[in-house]
Design an enzyme around this catalytic site. Sequence first.
Site, PDB file in Angstrom:
ATOM      1  CG  ASP A   1      -0.154   3.526   5.393  1.00  0.00           C
ATOM      2  OD1 ASP A   1      -0.005   3.896   4.205  1.00  0.00           O
ATOM      3  OD2 ASP A   1      -1.260   3.537   5.976  1.00  0.00           O
TER       4      ASP A   1
ATOM      5  CG  ASN B   1      -1.103  -0.885  -2.222  1.00  0.00           C
ATOM      6  OD1 ASN B   1      -0.170  -1.318  -1.548  1.00  0.00           O
ATOM      7  ND2 ASN B   1      -2.039  -0.110  -1.676  1.00  0.00           N
TER       8      ASN B   1
HETATM    9  C1  IPE Z   1      -0.996  -0.943   3.371  1.00  0.00           C
HETATM   10  O1  IPE Z   1      -1.103   0.415   3.135  1.00  0.00           O
HETATM   11  C2  IPE Z   1      -0.128  -1.571   2.348  1.00  0.00           C
HETATM   12  C3  IPE Z   1       1.274  -1.182   2.398  1.00  0.00           C
HETATM   13  C4  IPE Z   1       1.862  -0.400   3.262  1.00  0.00           C
HETATM   14  C5  IPE Z   1       2.068  -1.774   1.375  1.00  0.00           C
HETATM   15  P1  IPE Z   1      -2.360   1.033   2.370  1.00  0.00           P
HETATM   16  O2  IPE Z   1      -2.189   2.489   2.437  1.00  0.00           O
HETATM   17  O3  IPE Z   1      -2.510   0.416   1.047  1.00  0.00           O
HETATM   18  O4  IPE Z   1      -3.551   0.540   3.296  1.00  0.00           O
HETATM   19  P2  IPE Z   1      -5.056   1.069   3.415  1.00  0.00           P
HETATM   20  O5  IPE Z   1      -5.596   1.203   2.047  1.00  0.00           O
HETATM   21  O6  IPE Z   1      -4.977   2.394   4.108  1.00  0.00           O
HETATM   22  O7  IPE Z   1      -5.735   0.051   4.249  1.00  0.00           O
HETATM   23  C1  IPE Z   2       2.549   3.403   1.896  1.00  0.00           C
HETATM   24  O1  IPE Z   2       2.232   4.738   1.770  1.00  0.00           O
HETATM   25  C2  IPE Z   2       3.177   2.819   0.668  1.00  0.00           C
HETATM   26  C3  IPE Z   2       2.279   1.957  -0.087  1.00  0.00           C
HETATM   27  C4  IPE Z   2       1.112   1.553   0.255  1.00  0.00           C
HETATM   28  C5  IPE Z   2       2.770   1.503  -1.373  1.00  0.00           C
HETATM   29  P1  IPE Z   2       0.871   5.222   1.112  1.00  0.00           P
HETATM   30  O2  IPE Z   2       1.126   5.449  -0.332  1.00  0.00           O
HETATM   31  O3  IPE Z   2      -0.250   4.330   1.436  1.00  0.00           O
HETATM   32  O4  IPE Z   2       0.712   6.616   1.854  1.00  0.00           O
HETATM   33  P2  IPE Z   2      -0.630   7.241   2.394  1.00  0.00           P
HETATM   34  O5  IPE Z   2      -1.274   6.248   3.304  1.00  0.00           O
HETATM   35  O6  IPE Z   2      -1.482   7.551   1.206  1.00  0.00           O
HETATM   36  O7  IPE Z   2      -0.181   8.462   3.115  1.00  0.00           O
HETATM   37 MG    MG Z   3      -1.619   4.267   2.952  1.00  0.00          MG
END
Ligand code: IPE
Ligand code: IPE
Ligand code: MG
Length: 240
Positions: A23, A72
């Site tokens: 993340d 997502n």
């Molecule tokens: C969790 O990250 C899912 C992945 C890393 C694939 P998110 O960024 O989607 O999680 P939330 O929304 O902050 O809980």
């Molecule tokens: C994790 O990074 C990757 C996925 C969830 C696909 P994010 O896209 O959630 O990055 P942040 O949390 O918005 O920084």
């Molecule tokens: Mg995230």
Amino acid sequence: MKAASLTTGKKVRLPNHIAIIMDGNGRWAERRGLPRFEGHLAGLESVRSTIRCLNNQYQIKYVTLYSFSTENWNRPEDEVMSLFRLLEEIVDKETLELHKEGVKIRYLGHLQELPQGLQLAINRAIELTKNNTGMTLSLAFNYGGRTEILDAVCRMIAEGISPQSIDEKLFNNYLYTAGLPDVDLVIRTGGELRISNFLIWQSAYSEYYFTDVLWPDFDKKEVEKALLSYSQRQRRFGGL
Ligand code: IPE
Ligand code: IPE
Ligand code: MG
């Protein structure tokens, strides 16, 4: 459980199965005034280096990467599509090298909802590496822990499994992770203190390692910190 030397020179206990919530890509990009996509792109390098490090340096037997959750899909369509494209690209590009290193690739989630090209790339990778005996690398992409449990329940009902015969071992066999051991260590980068629907059954007794480091900044040194932290935990599983 294995022993290896970390930089301290000491022999330490290592996890058998590590699951990573990668993340912080979006924030990494935003902090640089870049589009979120650039963060996902930069995150690919962390994927490569982390897998190499866990495989070559620490011989971790099972690694599971969370790269797209069932939630997502709530993101803007162009971000979702660019994530699909990136995954297809990296699977195609990296599979041969991983194959040479003896890595076995698995997929966890709902594959049939993904674009055709991505499905094909993942299926090719699984097929090519299916007899490998090194690290098992599982890709949790379009994965949701609750959906996984519901899918298992539905399959058991459809197969007419009697309630008396259901125990944890049987239930494990109906999960996407059938055959994989429970998760020993969950690593989450990006500073959030939650599991976001990741392996909720399999991580019931995992150790957790949360770090503020954003995924594109996660490197060998950060891997080492996580492993060192794990090695210092006392796992009791309810015992003394
Ligand atoms: C969790 O990250 C899912 C992945 C890393 C694939 P998110 O960024 O989607 O999680 P939330 O929304 O902050 O809980
Ligand atoms: C994790 O990074 C990757 C996925 C969830 C696909 P994010 O896209 O959630 O990055 P942040 O949390 O918005 O920084
Ligand atoms: Mg995230």
